[in-house]
Motif scaffolding. Structure first.
Motif, mmCIF file in Angstrom:
data_model
loop_
_atom_site.group_PDB
_atom_site.id
_atom_site.type_symbol
_atom_site.label_atom_id
_atom_site.label_comp_id
_atom_site.label_asym_id
_atom_site.label_seq_id
_atom_site.Cartn_x
_atom_site.Cartn_y
_atom_site.Cartn_z
ATOM 1 N N SER A 58 0.829 -1.211 0.000
ATOM 2 C CA SER A 58 0.000 0.000 0.000
ATOM 3 C C SER A 58 0.862 1.259 0.000
ATOM 4 O O SER A 58 0.512 2.255 -0.645
ATOM 5 N N GLN A 59 1.995 1.230 0.700
ATOM 6 C CA GLN A 59 2.894 2.375 0.685
ATOM 7 C C GLN A 59 3.502 2.573 -0.705
ATOM 8 O O GLN A 59 3.630 3.699 -1.174
ATOM 9 N N SER A 60 3.858 1.474 -1.357
ATOM 10 C CA SER A 60 4.423 1.564 -2.705
ATOM 11 C C SER A 60 3.413 2.140 -3.682
ATOM 12 O O SER A 60 3.744 3.008 -4.494
ATOM 13 N N ILE A 61 2.189 1.671 -3.596
ATOM 14 C CA ILE A 61 1.135 2.175 -4.477
ATOM 15 C C ILE A 61 0.882 3.652 -4.212
ATOM 16 O O ILE A 61 0.710 4.443 -5.142
ATOM 17 N N SER A 62 0.887 4.039 -2.952
ATOM 18 C CA SER A 62 0.679 5.437 -2.588
ATOM 19 C C SER A 62 1.779 6.327 -3.147
ATOM 20 O O SER A 62 1.507 7.397 -3.707
ATOM 21 N N VAL A 79 5.464 8.253 4.572
ATOM 22 C CA VAL A 79 5.901 6.865 4.411
ATOM 23 C C VAL A 79 7.215 6.640 5.150
ATOM 24 O O VAL A 79 7.404 5.614 5.809
ATOM 25 N N ASN A 80 8.112 7.604 5.091
ATOM 26 C CA ASN A 80 9.387 7.504 5.780
ATOM 27 C C ASN A 80 9.173 7.447 7.290
ATOM 28 O O ASN A 80 9.838 6.659 7.991
ATOM 29 N N GLU A 81 8.277 8.252 7.811
ATOM 30 C CA GLU A 81 7.970 8.209 9.241
ATOM 31 C C GLU A 81 7.362 6.878 9.643
ATOM 32 O O GLU A 81 7.662 6.352 10.711
ATOM 33 N N ASP A 82 6.500 6.313 8.784
ATOM 34 C CA ASP A 82 5.932 5.002 9.062
ATOM 35 C C ASP A 82 7.020 3.932 9.122
ATOM 36 O O ASP A 82 6.997 3.050 9.975
ATOM 37 N N LEU A 83 7.975 4.014 8.202
ATOM 38 C CA LEU A 83 9.075 3.052 8.210
ATOM 39 C C LEU A 83 9.961 3.211 9.439
ATOM 40 O O LEU A 83 10.414 2.227 10.010
ATOM 41 N N ASN A 84 10.180 4.459 9.845
ATOM 42 C CA ASN A 84 10.985 4.701 11.054
ATOM 43 C C ASN A 84 10.272 4.226 12.307
ATOM 44 O O ASN A 84 10.909 3.729 13.237
ATOM 45 N N SER A 85 8.949 4.381 12.369
ATOM 46 C CA SER A 85 8.210 3.927 13.544
ATOM 47 C C SER A 85 8.162 2.407 13.631
ATOM 48 O O SER A 85 8.152 1.834 14.711
ATOM 49 N N LYS A 86 8.174 1.718 12.490
ATOM 50 C CA LYS A 86 8.214 0.247 12.491
ATOM 51 C C LYS A 86 9.579 -0.261 12.944
ATOM 52 O O LYS A 86 9.690 -1.328 13.512
#
Length: 117
Positions: free
Chosen positions: A44-48, A108-115
């Motif tokens: 979903s992040q890639s599509i976004s 998206v970068n923040e989502d990746l950092n939070s994971k």
């Protein structure tokens, strides 16, 4: 991009400055260093990101075409004023995309950092 512009008849060198200017923006704000995180993107992040990139290219292309119409057909500019106007138009056309596409990439970068934490 350059091949498609040449194929479609857009031979103006200033239109080719578009990717160079965006690359300079990316280098200046440090987002070019984060390319290693691409492998960790969800579907979903890639599509976004891809969808927002496509929309951003459409917006920039439309703004550049509008500026070209205004410069050539409405204002009838010539010489160095026309050249300067085209350079400024390309740079100004990138700012809306920098904010819209940049905000999605930032999210998206923040989502990746939070994971990662």
């Amino acid at each position: 991009m350059a091949a498609s512009w040449i194929r479609l008849g857009y031979l103006d060198i200033y239109v080719l400055w578009l990717p160079v200017t965006y690359l300079c923006f990316s280098i200046s704000d440090g987002s070019i260093k984060n390319l290693k995180k691409i492998k960790k993107l969800s579907r979903s992040q890639s599509i976004s990101v891809v969808f927002s990139f496509i929309i951003s290219v459409i917006v920039v292309f439309a703004l550049i075409q509008l500026a070209n119409y205004l410069i050539n057909d409405v204002l009838h500019l010539q010489g160095w004023i026309k050249t300067l106007s085209q350079i400024i138009a390309v740079i100004v056309a990138l700012y809306p995309v920098k904010f819209t596409f940049g905000s999605i990439v930032y999210k998206v970068n923040e989502d990746l950092n939070s994971k990662k934490r």
